[in-house]
Motif scaffolding. Sequence first.
Motif, PDB file in Angstrom:
ATOM      1  N   ALA A  15     -19.973 -12.656 -17.690  1.00 39.45           N
ATOM      2  CA  ALA A  15     -19.644 -12.602 -16.262  1.00 39.45           C
ATOM      3  C   ALA A  15     -18.473 -13.528 -15.962  1.00 39.45           C
ATOM      4  N   PRO A  16     -17.592 -13.157 -15.041  1.00 37.27           N
ATOM      5  CA  PRO A  16     -16.503 -14.059 -14.665  1.00 37.27           C
ATOM      6  C   PRO A  16     -17.046 -15.307 -13.991  1.00 37.27           C
ATOM      7  N   ALA A  17     -16.333 -16.405 -14.139  1.00 34.49           N
ATOM      8  CA  ALA A  17     -16.771 -17.666 -13.527  1.00 34.49           C
ATOM      9  C   ALA A  17     -16.785 -17.527 -12.012  1.00 34.49           C
ATOM     10  N   ALA A  18     -17.852 -18.026 -11.412  1.00 35.76           N
ATOM     11  CA  ALA A  18     -17.993 -17.962  -9.958  1.00 35.76           C
ATOM     12  C   ALA A  18     -17.355 -19.187  -9.323  1.00 35.76           C
ATOM     13  N   GLU A  19     -16.790 -18.985  -8.139  1.00 34.29           N
ATOM     14  CA  GLU A  19     -16.138 -20.082  -7.427  1.00 34.29           C
ATOM     15  C   GLU A  19     -17.172 -20.972  -6.752  1.00 34.29           C
ATOM     16  N   ASP A  20     -17.050 -22.293  -6.969  1.00 35.49           N
ATOM     17  CA  ASP A  20     -17.916 -23.250  -6.281  1.00 35.49           C
ATOM     18  C   ASP A  20     -17.402 -23.482  -4.871  1.00 35.49           C
ATOM     19  N   THR A  21     -18.332 -23.570  -3.917  1.00 38.10           N
ATOM     20  CA  THR A  21     -17.958 -23.799  -2.521  1.00 38.10           C
ATOM     21  C   THR A  21     -18.876 -24.856  -1.920  1.00 38.10           C
ATOM     22  N   PRO A  22     -18.664 -26.131  -2.218  1.00 43.07           N
ATOM     23  CA  PRO A  22     -19.500 -27.182  -1.619  1.00 43.07           C
ATOM     24  C   PRO A  22     -19.349 -27.196  -0.103  1.00 43.07           C
ATOM     25  N   ALA A  23     -20.390 -27.654   0.567  1.00 42.69           N
ATOM     26  CA  ALA A  23     -20.360 -27.716   2.028  1.00 42.69           C
ATOM     27  C   ALA A  23     -19.318 -28.721   2.497  1.00 42.69           C
ATOM     28  N   ASP A 181     -41.488   4.434 -18.234  1.00 41.13           N
ATOM     29  CA  ASP A 181     -40.082   4.851 -18.133  1.00 41.13           C
ATOM     30  C   ASP A 181     -39.449   4.558 -16.779  1.00 41.13           C
ATOM     31  N   ARG A 182     -40.202   3.929 -15.841  1.00 44.76           N
ATOM     32  CA  ARG A 182     -39.621   3.595 -14.539  1.00 44.76           C
ATOM     33  C   ARG A 182     -38.991   2.202 -14.533  1.00 44.76           C
ATOM     34  N   ALA A 183     -39.193   1.422 -15.581  1.00 41.86           N
ATOM     35  CA  ALA A 183     -38.632   0.072 -15.644  1.00 41.86           C
ATOM     36  C   ALA A 183     -37.152   0.132 -16.025  1.00 41.86           C
ATOM     37  N   GLY A 184     -36.499  -1.018 -15.906  1.00 47.26           N
ATOM     38  CA  GLY A 184     -35.074  -1.052 -16.209  1.00 47.26           C
ATOM     39  C   GLY A 184     -34.612  -2.423 -16.639  1.00 47.26           C
ATOM     40  N   ALA A 185     -33.305  -2.586 -16.700  1.00 47.09           N
ATOM     41  CA  ALA A 185     -32.731  -3.859 -17.124  1.00 47.09           C
ATOM     42  C   ALA A 185     -31.351  -4.008 -16.498  1.00 47.09           C
ATOM     43  N   LEU A 186     -30.918  -5.265 -16.358  1.00 43.55           N
ATOM     44  CA  LEU A 186     -29.597  -5.545 -15.797  1.00 43.55           C
ATOM     45  C   LEU A 186     -29.064  -6.868 -16.356  1.00 43.55           C
ATOM     46  N   GLN A 187     -27.836  -7.184 -15.977  1.00 40.85           N
ATOM     47  CA  GLN A 187     -27.227  -8.476 -16.311  1.00 40.85           C
ATOM     48  C   GLN A 187     -27.514  -9.409 -15.138  1.00 40.85           C
ATOM     49  N   PRO A 188     -28.444 -10.345 -15.290  1.00 46.55           N
ATOM     50  CA  PRO A 188     -28.936 -11.072 -14.115  1.00 46.55           C
ATOM     51  C   PRO A 188     -27.895 -11.937 -13.421  1.00 46.55           C
ATOM     52  N   LEU A 189     -27.035 -12.598 -14.175  1.00 46.56           N
ATOM     53  CA  LEU A 189     -26.044 -13.456 -13.536  1.00 46.56           C
ATOM     54  C   LEU A 189     -25.029 -12.625 -12.760  1.00 46.56           C
ATOM     55  N   ALA A 190     -24.627 -11.490 -13.316  1.00 44.32           N
ATOM     56  CA  ALA A 190     -23.696 -10.612 -12.601  1.00 44.32           C
ATOM     57  C   ALA A 190     -24.342 -10.067 -11.333  1.00 44.32           C
TER      58      ALA A 190
END
Length: 431
Positions: A15-23, A181-190
């Motif tokens: 996954a691409p790096a996510a931008e940090d946004t501190p308050a 067969d109703r279950a699935g999978a994904l890339q959780p961070l993305a």
Amino acid sequence: MDLPSPPKSLWREMAPAAEDTPAPQGNISCDVAVVGGGFTGLHAAHAFADAGLSVAIFEAGPVGLGGSGRNGGVVSAKFRRGFAELAKSHGLDTARRMHGIANASVDHLIATIERFDLQEAGFRRVGALKCAHTEAAFDHAREEAEWLEKTLGETGLHVLDRGAVVEETGCDGFVGGILQDRAGALQPLAYLQGLWAAARARGIDIYSRTPVTDISETGAGVRLRIPGGEVLAGQAFVATNAYSSLTGATRRLAHSLVPFRSSIVATAKLPVDLNARLLTHERSYTETRRMMRWFRKVDGRIIFGGRGALGHVESPAALRRLEQAMRTIFPMLGDVAVDYRWSGYVALSMDGLPMAGMLSDRIGYAAGFNGAGVAMSGYVGDQVAQLMTGRPHELALIARASLLAVPFYAFRSIGVRAVTFSYELMDAAGL
């Protein structure tokens, strides 16, 4: 509990790096403050925004530091406790409600992906195969599947014999299995990063590296302390789960949960011949041992996960045990290297079910997904937001009138070690 550094995981590499946004420095005001920026908090925030409320989310670390950004990405309609057990302990009507919630959690995840066009999450409904390691375990799995079909109307269940499981997995250590067969999978961070981006796009204020250090109620609402200022909100929603002991603000919730370290290893990309033989349908797979392990194939690699890594810091010895378990199931991996090793906490509840409700008239919470929260955590977050805004919701046994403190909380790690050790002994004895 100290805030760990982000793990070097396969998901972070993909996954691409996510931008940090501190308050920003100073005070912030909003209708609802959400504490915790994982699946639970993000889904709740979207539900609050749907009700026309202004929302601000505060995540103590960078995007995806907690369980939402480093789990196995398995999307399934289940709880840690089985539905037959729930029917026995709470009655068939309640088990039906819980079964409906479990299926609704998967439907809610899929609807969210479609709503915000989260293609990067890579969700695929590939099915999940429970692999039986003994004939007794296979008999139990078949009986469970038959009960689900006849009693709860479960669909999409298929009994696979030994040969079919060998063909599915590429290894011969299982005697049969049950395919859902109703279950699935994904890339959780993305998926999580997509939820963050969707929140920003619709005007939700979302801040990373902004821990909430105190929560108190005032005559007009809720006051939250953050570095450099305060947040004044009408309501607050706490979604800190396994990291609820990070600051004093959520310690009350922490005392109702047992953090348990869950680990994952990922191999190097498989040689062409092994890639063609192993996990060819690219489903998610679990085994029936008490110390359950799960595995998937992602990006031409085997990823293998499980619980049992104990302690407050990542244990190289525990990760080696996990790798050994992987090579026991897949001896053909031979000298294939392990490229990634990572771990972190999941939160166990005392009764094996998620917990949600109100800490006070203005403060809601959801936690305790017991390592099965990819779909469920977001759904429960959404449902508590519905509750807090006076809309229809369904939580059944998940709704709690009060928090139940973990007995002998200070000694919880000793208890976890004892249970883990006993499970490992029973598995080794084939019980």
